[in-house]
Every structure is written in C-alpha cells, then in structure tokens.
Write an enzyme that holds these catalytic residues in place. Structure first.
Site, PDB file in Angstrom:
ATOM      1  N   GLY A 193      10.071 -14.698   4.960  1.00  0.00           N
ATOM      2  CA  GLY A 193       8.812 -14.344   5.612  1.00  0.00           C
ATOM      3  C   GLY A 193       8.366 -12.919   5.343  1.00  0.00           C
ATOM      4  O   GLY A 193       8.768 -12.304   4.344  1.00  0.00           O
ATOM      5  N   ASP A 224       4.580 -20.110  10.669  1.00  0.00           N
ATOM      6  CA  ASP A 224       3.378 -19.752  11.443  1.00  0.00           C
ATOM      7  C   ASP A 224       2.112 -19.708  10.590  1.00  0.00           C
ATOM      8  O   ASP A 224       1.021 -19.555  11.117  1.00  0.00           O
ATOM      9  CB  ASP A 224       3.536 -18.369  12.087  1.00  0.00           C
ATOM     10  CG  ASP A 224       4.620 -18.346  13.145  1.00  0.00           C
ATOM     11  OD1 ASP A 224       5.136 -19.422  13.479  1.00  0.00           O
ATOM     12  OD2 ASP A 224       4.936 -17.248  13.633  1.00  0.00           O
TER      13      ASP A 224
HETATM   14  P1  ATP Z   1      10.432 -15.020   9.767  1.00  0.00           P
HETATM   15  O1  ATP Z   1       9.827 -13.929  10.595  1.00  0.00           O
HETATM   16  O2  ATP Z   1       9.431 -16.015   9.290  1.00  0.00           O
HETATM   17  O3  ATP Z   1      11.612 -15.668  10.403  1.00  0.00           O
HETATM   18  P2  ATP Z   1      11.172 -12.849   8.075  1.00  0.00           P
HETATM   19  O4  ATP Z   1      11.461 -12.755   6.619  1.00  0.00           O
HETATM   20  O5  ATP Z   1      10.025 -12.028   8.561  1.00  0.00           O
HETATM   21  O6  ATP Z   1      10.999 -14.383   8.419  1.00  0.00           O
HETATM   22  P3  ATP Z   1      13.103 -11.124   9.297  1.00  0.00           P
HETATM   23  O7  ATP Z   1      14.319 -11.452  10.090  1.00  0.00           O
HETATM   24  O8  ATP Z   1      12.105 -10.198   9.888  1.00  0.00           O
HETATM   25  O9  ATP Z   1      12.480 -12.507   8.897  1.00  0.00           O
HETATM   26  O10 ATP Z   1      13.577 -10.460   7.915  1.00  0.00           O
HETATM   27  C1  ATP Z   1      14.437 -11.128   6.998  1.00  0.00           C
HETATM   28  C2  ATP Z   1      15.211 -10.140   6.172  1.00  0.00           C
HETATM   29  O11 ATP Z   1      14.340  -9.139   5.641  1.00  0.00           O
HETATM   30  C3  ATP Z   1      16.274  -9.418   6.973  1.00  0.00           C
HETATM   31  O12 ATP Z   1      17.459  -9.424   6.229  1.00  0.00           O
HETATM   32  C4  ATP Z   1      15.719  -8.035   7.167  1.00  0.00           C
HETATM   33  O13 ATP Z   1      16.732  -7.056   7.171  1.00  0.00           O
HETATM   34  C5  ATP Z   1      14.798  -7.833   5.987  1.00  0.00           C
HETATM   35  N1  ATP Z   1      13.668  -7.000   6.377  1.00  0.00           N
HETATM   36  C6  ATP Z   1      12.841  -7.197   7.415  1.00  0.00           C
HETATM   37  N2  ATP Z   1      11.908  -6.227   7.497  1.00  0.00           N
HETATM   38  C7  ATP Z   1      12.177  -5.378   6.472  1.00  0.00           C
HETATM   39  C8  ATP Z   1      11.595  -4.167   6.003  1.00  0.00           C
HETATM   40  N3  ATP Z   1      10.535  -3.617   6.607  1.00  0.00           N
HETATM   41  N4  ATP Z   1      12.136  -3.575   4.917  1.00  0.00           N
HETATM   42  C9  ATP Z   1      13.209  -4.115   4.301  1.00  0.00           C
HETATM   43  N5  ATP Z   1      13.800  -5.257   4.691  1.00  0.00           N
HETATM   44  C10 ATP Z   1      13.312  -5.876   5.751  1.00  0.00           C
HETATM   45 MG    MG Z   2       8.765 -12.267  10.253  1.00  0.00          MG
END
Ligand code: ATP
Ligand code: MG
Length: 483
Positions: A193, A224
């Site tokens: 995501g 979403d």
């Molecule tokens: P969803 O929100 O749909 O479940 P997502 O990819 O947004 O998916 P997160 O848990 O926020 O889920 O992030 C997934 C991975 O990305 C994690 O390993 C997290 O450490 C990394 N990550 C999140 N935000 C950042 C950022 N700003 N910079 C680098 N890595 C990030």
């Molecule tokens: Mg997310």
C-alpha cells in the site's frame, strides 16, 4: 514534445504552439544513470505463443492521458508512459535475478499478483531465478527467502492472504539495499500500500545513488482503493462483492425483528469507496457514512431522526459505515487513542461499536422505543478471501505490466491503469496524495439519490452529551452481535 526522465515538467508542444501543454510525468530508466548499456531484443519475439505480439510492442513514445475529458483548446495535460512489452529490453533473461516482497495489510489478489509475476518472468522472458522475500521488508535482512517457480505458485491464487507473508514496520533502506546488492538481485517487485510504496521509492533512490543495475517496480495494493492516479486498486471489486454478504446478513436479520437496526462496518480508513460502492451495489442500505462526509446524530436532519423515520416507514434500517467515518466526532467522547501501529499508522477508534451504542441509548433512554440492534464487522472475512474473477484478470495485467517495465529497464515506477490503459507512474506520484471520495462528484450524488439519506450538510453540528463508557465486545468477524 519534451520527454524528460524522473521529474515532472511542464512541456512545450512539439511544434512550438503555445497552449498545447503536453506534460509527461515520466519514470526513470536504468540507462539514465548507467549510460551506454546495450538493449537486447525482447525474447517474446521468438516465442511461438507471442508471435502476434511483434505487431503490438508498445512504442516507447506512447503515453496515457491522466484526464480524458478535456475542453476544446485546453492544455493536453499530464501523461504517463504507457505500459507493455518493448521491442528492445534492458536485461538479458539469463542474467536476471528477481525478487518479490509483499508488505502491509492483506487484500484479495496478492497471491494472484505473486503468481503472475513468477509466470510472467518465466514464461514470457525465460527468467528462472526468482526469490520470494518472506515476511515483508524485514525479510530482506532477516534472510528468509524462498525460490519461486511456476510449479510452486501454480495454485496460490485460489487462496487468500499472501504466500510470502507480510509485516508492518521494519523498513531499513540501507540494510535492504545492502541485501539486494549482496544477493545480486537486479529486479525488485514490491507489492504493498501507500507505506510500502513510500518504502519502495526510498529503495529506488538508494539504488540510484549507489549506481546499481537494479529495476525497482511497485505494484500498488490497497483494499480501500485510495491510491492516487490509478483507476482502482486490485482487491477492491472483491471487497465490494464480499461486503454484499455482510449487508445482506444485516438486512435479513433486521427485517426479521421489530425495529431492527443493522450496522455494517466496512474498511476505509480515509476514504469511503468500499462503503459507497457496496451501498450502491446492494439496494438494502438506508444510509452510508464515510470519512469524507461528516455526520451528526441529534437535531433536525441528524442520524437519529432519519433512523426513526425509516423505522416508522419500514420497520427496519441498515446503516453501512466506513471504519474512518466520524473519527473526530467519536474522539470528542471517547479518549482519543494516540497509538500507532508498527508502521506508524494511527490506530482508529471503533466507530461501529460507538454508533451502535449511541443509537441504542438514544432509542431506549430518550425515545423510549425498543430497538433490535445488530452490528456486523466483516473486515477480516473480506480481507482474507481470494480475489474474484475480475480482480484475477486485473492482477494478471498488473503483474505482466510490471514485468515488461522492469525487463525494459524502467525503474522507480508503480504500475496501474489510468483511464483503462496501463501505465508506468513515478512512485512518488502515487504516494504524495490519497484518493478520496469527492462529495461534489457525481458518484456521491448518485448514492444520496439512491438512499435518500440526509446529506448532513446544512445544519449546525450538535455536540452530543458525554457518552457512557460501557465497554462492548469487539466482533471482528461475521458473527452478529445483539447489543
Ligand atoms: P496498507 O495500509 O494497505 O495495509 P501499507 O503498505 O500502507 O499497506 P504499512 O504497514 O503502512 O502498510 O507499510 C508497509 C511497509 O512499508 C512497512 O514495512 C513499513 O515499515 C514501510 N513503510 C511505511 N511507511 C513508510 C515510509 N514513509 N517510508 C519507508 N517505509 C515505510
Ligand atoms: Mg497504508
């Protein structure tokens, strides 16, 4: 036209005519920072099955328009590079060492994307060195990998979840890129995501800084449907379809009792697309509440009044709400929790339980009316199912587009359909904003017309009295709780 790599530019028109306004938001290519490397003929050209593709290679100059509805003489606007197989590719198949990682929450279709990446790399390009990084980003340096073959992943699309497992947190850019370098990986496919794509962008930038011959491709995942630019995200259709079952269950329950009030909480932290589409699809929903549209309970035009009206008219009511709806409102009463998950995302208050209790209190204590409350939270049921037919096809296109892009040498890109054409989009472009339901758009108006619910727009918000702090059992599955 001015074609530029890795940055957004307002371009002049090719013939110099002012006002053409063609803009290409291009993705980087490995030859930008590793100049002079050879291109190889696309192996698809030699494949019997793909003989026809010879005529349909995408010319590198093809672009996909972000806006297709334009006014006469208006600027041509933003374009992205069109996805698809190129006649010349950057990588020699036998030299490719690819890896796939999945991060963030579950969403129907992840396994289909993994499967089709493996099949695409292997069947289309003859790549047989494909590593699965297990358990999300931290899998890069906790050394959990699995060698992926078509045979191994053959059936995984029939299962929900992710074959490679996932996690939150644990993104250490340097350690990840060290690991990519140490393992000799030159194509990285990252499914996840908004947070994951931000991480992918950092990986791409570090790879570029080190001058590595590594293509970084993001495949956006969000149930979403809140990823900017692309038409929709995979798993969304499946989620809307599965949400119908929960809504139907709520409807059956409340129809069968006197003054039945059904509340179904669906996913949607910051955007209410699932709730909106599930409502439009269902016909059993009387009211849909989403994060983008603040609502209030008491007074004229408030939710209590509407519930009473529908109970008097029909004897029952079904309310669908997105998990992020009314968060500010709920926080006025419950202690705002300042907790975050491992990735730094703010944890939300449970608006479904809160609303169930508020409605129950109002009708029992204020209106002295007995109601039958049924609250359903199908979140985990929905996230865990395999993708439906439409999403399976969509996941296949996403995966194949990603493979074509990486093989062609593009990097730092996210793949997705823009106005129904698959395109390569700079990763940063899809993470800088989130897609939300626009209340002024036609779709929300269609929903209001379909449910005839209050718009909650023209009255002053009534701040409710302090709620009692009665705790309620959290039900995170399809069981129906009578409260
Ligand atoms: P969803 O929100 O749909 O479940 P997502 O990819 O947004 O998916 P997160 O848990 O926020 O889920 O992030 C997934 C991975 O990305 C994690 O390993 C997290 O450490 C990394 N990550 C999140 N935000 C950042 C950022 N700003 N910079 C680098 N890595 C990030
Ligand atoms: Mg997310």
């Amino acid at each position: 036209l001015i074609w530029r790599q890795n940055c957004r530019i307002r371009a002049q028109s090719s013939n110099g005519t002012a006002g053409d306004g063609f803009v290409l938001e291009d993705v980087p290519h490995l030859t930008d920072f590793l100049p002079g490397l050879l291109s190889y003929p696309n192996p698809l050209q030699n494949s019997k099955a793909y003989a026809i593709v010879r005529q349909t290679f995408v010319t590198p100059e093809d672009a996909v328009a972000e806006n297709i509805v334009v006014q006469k003489d208006s600027p041509r606007g933003v374009h992205f590079r069109r996805a698809g197989p190129r006649e010349k590719v950057y990588f020699k198949s036998e030299e490719v060492r690819a890896c796939i990682v999945t991060c963030g929450g579950l969403c129907p279709g992840i396994n289909t994307v993994i499967r089709e990446l493996v099949y695409g790399l292997n069947y289309m390009y003859g790549v047989d060195d494909i590593l699965g990084i297990e358990g999300g980003y931290r899998g890069f340096y906790s050394k959990n990998t699995v060698s992926l073959t078509p045979k191994l992943v053959n059936d995984i699309h029939k299962r929900g979840g992710t074959f490679l497992r996932t996690s939150r947190g644990g993104h250490d850019t340097n350690k990840i890129v060290d690991n990519i370098e140490d393992r000799g990986i030159n194509q990285v496919y990252i499914i996840g995501g908004d947070g994951t794509q931000k991480g992918a962008d950092l990986i791409f930038k570090e790879v570029e800084k080190r001058g590595l011959q590594v293509a970084v491709a993001g495949i956006p995942k969000t149930i979403d449907n809140d990823i900017a630019v692309i038409d929709k995200s995979f798993g969304f259709d499946t989620a809307v379809e599965e949400a119908q079952r929960a809504i139907n269950a709520a409807h059956v329950e409340v129809e069968s009792v006197e003054n039945g009030v059904g509340i179904v909480k669906l996913m949607g932290r910051y955007s209410g697309f699932i709730a909106m589409y599930a409502t439009l699809a269902s016909r059993d929903v009387d009211c849909c509440l989403i994060p983008e549209s603040p609502f209030y309970l008491e007074g004229r035009g408030g939710l209590f009044e509407f519930v009473e009206e529908r109970l008097k008219e029909n004897g029952h009511i079904v309310i669908v709400l997105a998990e992020g709806a009314g968060q500010d409102y709920v926080a006025q009463e419950l202690h705002p929790i300042d907790e975050k998950d491992a990735s730094g995302n703010r944890l939300l208050l449970d608006v479904g339980l809160w609303l169930s209790q508020k409605i129950k209190d109002h009708f029992t204590n204020v209106r002295k009316m007995a109601i039958n409350m049924k609250y359903i939270d199908p979140t985990y049921m929905i996230r865990a199912i395999p993708s439906n037919a439409a999403d399976n096809v969509y996941c296949t296109l996403l995966a194949q587009s990603a493979v074509h892009g990486a093989m062609a040498g593009y990097t730092g890109f996210t793949v997705g359909p823009v106005n129904s054409r698959h395109a390569y989009i700079p990763i940063a472009r899809v993470t800088e904003t989130q897609n939300t339901v626009k209340l002024t758009d036609r779709m929300w108006a269609r929903l209001l017309a379909s449910t005839n619910q209050p718009s909650f727009l023209n009255s002053n918000e009534v701040i409710p009295e302090k709620a009692d702090q009665e705790t309620m059992e959290v039900v995170n599955d399809m069981r129906i709780t009578s409260i």
